[in-house]
Design a protein around this motif. Structure first.
Motif, short mmCIF file in Angstrom:
data_model
loop_
_atom_site.label_atom_id
_atom_site.label_comp_id
_atom_site.label_asym_id
_atom_site.label_seq_id
_atom_site.Cartn_x
_atom_site.Cartn_y
_atom_site.Cartn_z
N GLY A 278 39.39 44.68 60.30
CA GLY A 278 39.85 46.27 59.99
C GLY A 278 41.50 46.35 60.00
N PRO A 279 41.77 47.51 59.67
CA PRO A 279 43.18 47.73 59.50
C PRO A 279 44.10 47.60 60.88
CG PRO A 279 42.04 49.77 59.16
CD PRO A 279 40.98 48.66 59.22
N GLN A 280 45.16 47.22 60.84
CA GLN A 280 45.85 46.89 62.30
C GLN A 280 46.01 48.19 62.71
OE1 GLN A 280 49.24 44.12 62.51
NE2 GLN A 280 50.19 45.31 63.98
N TYR A 281 45.66 48.32 64.19
CA TYR A 281 45.79 49.52 65.14
C TYR A 281 46.67 49.14 66.03
CZ TYR A 281 44.15 53.53 68.13
OH TYR A 281 44.21 54.61 68.63
N GLY A 282 47.76 49.78 66.23
CA GLY A 282 48.76 49.30 67.04
C GLY A 282 49.00 47.76 67.12
N PRO A 283 49.13 46.83 68.25
CA PRO A 283 49.22 45.57 68.15
C PRO A 283 47.92 44.88 67.78
CG PRO A 283 49.03 46.07 70.40
CD PRO A 283 48.95 47.48 69.43
N PHE A 284 46.90 45.49 67.44
CA PHE A 284 45.58 45.01 67.44
C PHE A 284 45.20 44.79 65.93
CE2 PHE A 284 45.48 47.35 71.35
CZ PHE A 284 45.55 46.30 72.45
N LEU A 285 44.45 43.58 65.56
CA LEU A 285 43.64 43.47 64.35
C LEU A 285 42.06 43.37 64.76
CD1 LEU A 285 45.39 40.88 62.19
CD2 LEU A 285 44.88 43.27 61.65
N PRO A 286 41.52 44.41 64.53
CA PRO A 286 39.82 44.25 64.96
C PRO A 286 39.05 43.81 63.87
CG PRO A 286 40.54 46.50 64.03
CD PRO A 286 41.74 45.64 63.82
N VAL A 287 38.07 43.30 64.50
CA VAL A 287 36.77 42.65 63.94
C VAL A 287 35.63 43.38 64.65
CG1 VAL A 287 35.42 40.74 63.21
CG2 VAL A 287 37.78 40.51 63.49
N ARG A 288 34.95 44.14 63.68
CA ARG A 288 33.86 45.07 64.21
C ARG A 288 32.51 44.27 64.09
NH1 ARG A 288 33.70 49.91 66.37
NH2 ARG A 288 35.75 50.45 65.17
N THR A 289 31.81 44.11 64.97
CA THR A 289 30.07 43.80 64.89
C THR A 289 29.36 44.84 64.51
OG1 THR A 289 29.60 43.84 67.41
CG2 THR A 289 30.96 41.90 66.52
N GLY A 290 28.08 44.23 63.97
CA GLY A 290 26.93 45.14 63.70
C GLY A 290 26.64 46.20 64.70
N ASN A 291 26.67 46.02 65.96
CA ASN A 291 26.38 46.86 67.05
C ASN A 291 27.42 47.74 67.37
OD1 ASN A 291 28.00 44.78 68.44
ND2 ASN A 291 26.51 44.70 70.06
N GLY A 292 28.71 47.49 66.78
CA GLY A 292 29.71 48.70 66.86
C GLY A 292 30.85 48.04 67.87
N VAL A 293 30.71 46.88 68.23
CA VAL A 293 31.92 46.35 69.30
C VAL A 293 32.85 45.68 68.45
CG1 VAL A 293 32.38 44.47 70.98
CG2 VAL A 293 30.12 45.96 71.09
N THR A 294 34.04 46.09 68.72
CA THR A 294 35.24 45.30 68.06
C THR A 294 35.81 44.34 69.14
OG1 THR A 294 36.64 47.06 68.74
CG2 THR A 294 35.80 47.30 66.66
N LEU A 295 36.11 43.18 68.59
CA LEU A 295 36.99 42.33 69.01
C LEU A 295 38.36 42.47 68.39
CD1 LEU A 295 33.97 40.80 68.69
CD2 LEU A 295 35.35 38.97 69.46
N ASP A 296 39.29 42.96 69.27
CA ASP A 296 40.64 43.21 68.94
C ASP A 296 41.70 42.18 69.10
OD1 ASP A 296 39.85 45.89 68.29
OD2 ASP A 296 40.06 46.64 70.14
#
Length: 136
Positions: A31-49
């Motif tokens: 996903g787009p960078q959010y603050g210092p984080f780069l998110p990867v969103r899983t199918g159940n909505g949890v993001t690994l930032d």
């Protein structure tokens, strides 16, 4: 309200490399960078930032997937050249496990974290996840 995991911060020496690796093998998008984080969103909505850090302990993240997803993800893990193994202690290099009647494999991300895909939750049981509340 049902309590659910929303996100987890994953420190990495290079957040972009680690986020792109995980998203690539799982067939997801960064996903787009959010603050210092780069998110990867899983199918159940949890993001690994993913966040840049020079000092962290390796973490473990496990992803419950269907048999079809396992085949596709495992092929991408092998194509990536990542080290993969059957057991959490690193034994069974180049192998998968068949724990609880399913399939599972651990693999290392570029930052040293241990990632896992499995088709049956530990202890067996249903693979079905509870429905995601889209109105959160």
């Amino acid at each position: 309200m049902t309590i659910r995991l929303d996100h987890i911060i994953v420190p990495a020496t290079d957040k972009k490399t680690s986020a792109e690796f995980l998203a690539g093998v799982l067939g997801l998008e960064v996903g787009p960078q959010y603050g210092p984080f780069l998110p990867v969103r899983t199918g159940n909505g949890v993001t690994l930032d993913f966040m840049d850090s020079d000092d962290f302990r390796a973490q473990h993240c496990a992803f419950l997937v269907s048999d079809e997803e396992f085949d596709a993800i495992f092929a991408r893990v092998r194509e990536s050249g990542a080290h993969y193994y059957a057991h959490p202690d690193g034994s069974g290099p180049g192998e998968i496990n068949t724990r609880d009647g399913g399939r599972g494999v651990y693999f290392d991300d570029p930052g040293g974290h241990a990632m896992e895909i499995l088709t049956v939750p530990y202890g067996g049981g249903s693979q079905a996840a509870p429905p995601v509340d889209e109105h959160r």
